[in-house]
Scaffold this active site. Structure first.
Site, PDB file in Angstrom:
ATOM      1  N   CYS A 191      57.160  39.469   2.367  1.00 11.46           N
ATOM      2  CA  CYS A 191      57.317  40.354   1.217  1.00 11.46           C
ATOM      3  C   CYS A 191      58.606  40.065   0.446  1.00 11.46           C
ATOM      4  O   CYS A 191      58.760  40.476  -0.688  1.00 11.46           O
ATOM      5  CB  CYS A 191      57.239  41.810   1.643  1.00 11.46           C
ATOM      6  SG  CYS A 191      58.336  42.206   2.977  1.00 11.46           S
ATOM      7  N   PRO A 201      65.751  39.996  12.744  1.00 11.74           N
ATOM      8  CA  PRO A 201      65.134  39.024  13.630  1.00 11.74           C
ATOM      9  C   PRO A 201      63.712  38.587  13.286  1.00 11.74           C
ATOM     10  O   PRO A 201      63.257  37.572  13.789  1.00 11.74           O
ATOM     11  CB  PRO A 201      65.152  39.739  14.980  1.00 11.74           C
ATOM     12  CG  PRO A 201      65.094  41.178  14.633  1.00 11.74           C
ATOM     13  CD  PRO A 201      65.726  41.344  13.288  1.00 11.74           C
ATOM     14  N   GLN A 229      58.063  34.917  11.717  1.00  9.61           N
ATOM     15  CA  GLN A 229      57.184  34.696  10.566  1.00  9.61           C
ATOM     16  C   GLN A 229      57.147  33.216  10.195  1.00  9.61           C
ATOM     17  O   GLN A 229      56.104  32.664   9.864  1.00  9.61           O
ATOM     18  CB  GLN A 229      57.691  35.518   9.373  1.00  9.61           C
ATOM     19  CG  GLN A 229      57.503  37.013   9.564  1.00  9.61           C
ATOM     20  CD  GLN A 229      58.339  37.837   8.593  1.00  9.61           C
ATOM     21  OE1 GLN A 229      59.364  37.375   8.083  1.00  9.61           O
ATOM     22  NE2 GLN A 229      57.928  39.068   8.351  1.00  9.61           N
ATOM     23  N   GLY A 257      63.100  70.679  11.554  1.00 12.80           N
ATOM     24  CA  GLY A 257      62.844  70.357  10.162  1.00 12.80           C
ATOM     25  C   GLY A 257      61.989  69.108  10.067  1.00 12.80           C
ATOM     26  O   GLY A 257      61.322  68.733  11.016  1.00 12.80           O
ATOM     27  N   GLY A 302      61.438  65.211   7.478  1.00 15.20           N
ATOM     28  CA  GLY A 302      62.065  64.329   6.504  1.00 15.20           C
ATOM     29  C   GLY A 302      61.822  62.899   6.918  1.00 15.20           C
ATOM     30  O   GLY A 302      61.663  62.621   8.107  1.00 15.20           O
ATOM     31  N   ALA A 361      64.351  61.348   9.447  1.00 19.90           N
ATOM     32  CA  ALA A 361      64.260  61.997  10.755  1.00 19.90           C
ATOM     33  C   ALA A 361      62.986  61.570  11.482  1.00 19.90           C
ATOM     34  O   ALA A 361      63.003  61.269  12.680  1.00 19.90           O
ATOM     35  CB  ALA A 361      64.289  63.510  10.585  1.00 19.90           C
TER      36      ALA A 361
END
Lengths: 424, 273
Positions: free
Chosen positions: A51, A116, A121, A190, A192, A195
């Site tokens: 990518c 790494p 790839q 929570g 997010g 997290a």
């Protein structure tokens, strides 16, 4: 004599929308390799696409023609007008192409220096090329050398050491506290993106049960399902704390969710087992004073960022060392590459055969003292003639391109057949 | 056997140097060399002690030289066992220099002949000495682990990381190993005290005579007993356990050397100079 040419673009030269258009999927890579193989202008090729970069590594006889052709090929294959990406392309020839290949493999050219994945790839791209038989003597040698050097850089420099993302930094710290994260229970307070990413990393490190506490209970249940954990009510956090080892907090609360006196109390019921708080929220959820309690450790987002920045600096320092290893490797490769020239190969082939003849001649004449001077000269003449006759055909073959195009392969084979590596 | 003792000391020194190299350069070859040298030094040291014991006809603790030598030997023994059990490589940075220093100190000491060698000829006594020394060595390692724990804890709490953060293992491993060495040490000195008491009865006719050595041994034993008790009941672990292990070692040092030099006791013969 074939040249090594590299044509490519990466995250530094091309914006993401351009890279998206040009990127080759695994299947496309296979197809492209077959098409490149059937084109006589391009002798050898390896196509490498992730990518962040597309690199086409080639060994060609006519450099200019091959580059033009390769550019056209990419434009046609991906159905993107050449003008749209031509500016982003870079092109390296000879030593520079070798150097670039080494830098990419050693992850010096990556967005995150030292990451790494790139080497794996690249190995996969090379495997495809060998399956399609598009890589030959030159690229085989170059890539084997590249993988060797990349591994050496990884072991001899600290380029891959230390985490360079927030969630990895948290994992690294967790390992310094708990040793092994296996079976460590985690509470997510929570929700997010960052997290949740940290929780995923913890699960990959075989953490134990995940408990999710969210102000919106249904959202908590949803997350708990995703992590195969359990959801608790927001009010239960304190009573649950005694059963967890790692707390990741990321709520939108404007005030502290956990205060020092609460945790001080909780530490007693957990018999002082270590408790690690990762506070990703801004403003903070966890009172930083908690860090002063024995066996409780609090890291907020700035602390983690500090670690990441420091680690990136470390890696950049190590990159200088890696550069030196690469410089050496480029010189080493150049030495091998030069042996693929016709004249030096013929000279060292001749030298080798003549040396053998001389040695054997000396040995034989030494034991035959009864021979006259004239006899000795006759034998020497005969030996010389033998050497000339034996070498005539191979020399002709190498000089006159009898090997139909792939001269480097013939030269390489010659050197191997007569073991010429050590006497140039 | 003087030369074997010196060679063992020199090998310990090399081991020590390798550990320092390992601390700074983090090359595993240095660590492997260090532990190999340590094992070699220990083997030679054992030979030297056995020879010394055979020549004297009793356990080689007739003077301060021999006592220190046995101390170094015990630390090396316990260190090697703990290394193979817990794979705690960096502990060598504490143990190796300590052993080397003890050996050098032993070498410096004069070697007077024992005043009353008959006193030392007993299997009870041998058991007493071996268990006490090994137990003390385990407490010595516990102290080292406590120090390493505090260094690492400080690095994590202060968020500065720095030199030790990457070089020291996890807090959990340091704490577990520290706890294990206290359990081992405590078990050994318990056996050591019991055999000592039995031996006292055999030779002096009474189990306990309120000698300073006995009193301080009891204090040390009680200290470590309290430490273990608190860990099991209220969870004295981590920082507090580390600090207590270091203080405990201070008490132990006083019992071992301080009593002999500052107070008068019936163990004086072992540290004769």
């Amino acid at each position: 004599m074939r040249d090594i040419v590299l044509l490519g673009l990466n995250h530094k030269t091309a914006p993401v929308d351009v890279r998206e258009c040009i990127a080759f999927t695994a299947d496309e890579t296979d197809q492209a390799l077959v098409m490149l193989r059937d084109n006589p202008t391009i002798g050898e090729s390896v196509l490498f696409s992730t990518c962040n970069r597309i690199e086409l590594l080639m060994a060609v006889d006519e450099c200019e023609a091959a580059v033009t052709l390769a550019k056209q090929f990419i434009a046609e294959f991906k159905k993107v007008p050449l003008s749209q990406f031509e500016k982003s392309l870079y092109q390296y020839v000879g030593d520079e192409a070798v150097r670039h290949t080494l830098q990419v493999a050693a992850s010096l050219d990556s967005m995150v220096v030292g990451e790494p994945q790139i080497l794996g790839q690249m190995k996969e791209a090379y495997r495809k090329a060998t399956v399609e038989k598009t890589s030959g003597v030159i690229l085989n040698k170059l890539l084997h050398r590249t993988f060797f050097v990349a591994k050496k850089i990884r072991t001899e420099t600290g380029i891959g050491d230390h985490a360079v993302s927030i969630s990895y930094a948290a994992i690294e710290l967790g390992k310094k506290i708990f040793g092994d994260l296996e079976g460590k229970r985690v509470m997510l307070v929570g929700a997010g993106e960052m997290a949740e990413l940290a929780v995923e990393h913890l699960i990959r490190n075989r953490a134990g049960t995940i408990t999710v506490a969210n102000r919106t209970f249904s959202r908590g249940v949803e997350l708990a399902d995703r992590f195969r954990g359990k959801a608790v009510k927001f009010e239960e956090i304190i009573s649950c704390i005694k059963d967890v080892d790692i707390v990741i907090s990321s709520t939108g609360a404007t005030d502290y969710v956990l205060r020092k006196d609460q945790i001080k109390e909780a530490m007693k019921s957990r018999r002082n087992r270590s408790l690690f708080f990762i506070d990703i929220a801004v403003p903070r959820d966890i009172d930083p004073e908690i860090n002063r309690i024995n066996n409780a450790y609090v890291y907020d987002i700035d602390d983690l960022k500090g670690i990441v920045d420091e680690n990136i600096e470390d890696r950049n320092r190590e990159a200088v060392k890696a550069q030196r290893i690469i410089d050496e490797a480029v010189i080493g490769f150049r030495k091998w590459y030069d042996t693929l020239e016709v004249v030096p190969t013929i000279v060292s082939l001749r030298g080798k055969v003549e040396a053998i003849a001389r040695q054997e001649l000396d040995k034989t004449l030494g034991t035959m003292s009864h021979l006259s001077e004239a006899d000795k000269q006759a034998i020497e003449r005969m030996t010389g003639a033998l050497v000339n006759k034996i070498l005539h055909e191979p020399t002709d073959f190498l000089k006159k391109d009898g090997c139909r195009g792939n001269k480097s392969a013939a030269l390489d084979l010659t050197r191997k057949l007569f073991n010429l590596e050590n006497n140039h | 056997m003087e030369s074997v003792f010196i060679i063992a000391t020199i090998i310990y020194m090399f081991s020590c140097a390798c550990y320092f190299g390992y601390l700074f350069f983090q090359k595993s070859i240095l660590q492997r060399s260090a532990i190999g040298l340590m094992a070699a030094g220990f083997a030679l040291h054992t030979v030297s002690l056995v020879a010394c014991g055979i020549r004297a006809g009793n356990f080689p603790v007739n003077n301060l030289h021999e006592t220190l030598s046995v101390t170094g030997w015990a630390i090396a023994a316990v260190f090697l066992v703990f290394f193979f059990k817990y794979k705690l490589k960096i502990l060598g940075i504490y143990a190796a220099p300590l052993i080397t220093l003890v050996m050098i100190a032993a070498y410096q000491m004069p070697r007077p002949v024992a005043q009353n060698p008959q006193l030392l000829k007993s299997w009870w006594l041998a058991a007493h000495i071996v268990t006490i020394f090994l137990g003390n060595a385990a407490f010595t390692l516990a102290c080292g682990l406590g120090i390493l724990y505090l260094l690492q804890e400080n690095a994590i709490k202060k968020k500065t990381r720095g030199f030790f953060f990457s070089r020291l293992p996890s807090l959990d491993l340091l704490d577990t190993t520290g706890y294990a060495s206290i359990v081992v040490g405590f078990s050994l000195i318990t056996i050591g005290l019991i055999t000592g008491i039995v031996y006292a009865k055999a030779i002096w006719g009474r189990f306990w005579s309120w000698d300073p050595k006995e009193v301080w041994s009891a204090i040390t034993w009680l200290f470590y007993a309290a430490l273990l008790h608190e860990r099991l009941t209220v969870g004295w672990r981590g920082r507090r356990a580390a600090i207590m292990a270091i203080i405990g070692f201070g008490v132990l040092l006083f019992t071992f050397f301080g009593v002999n030099f500052l107070l008068q006791g019936h163990h004086g013969t072992f540290t004769a100079m």
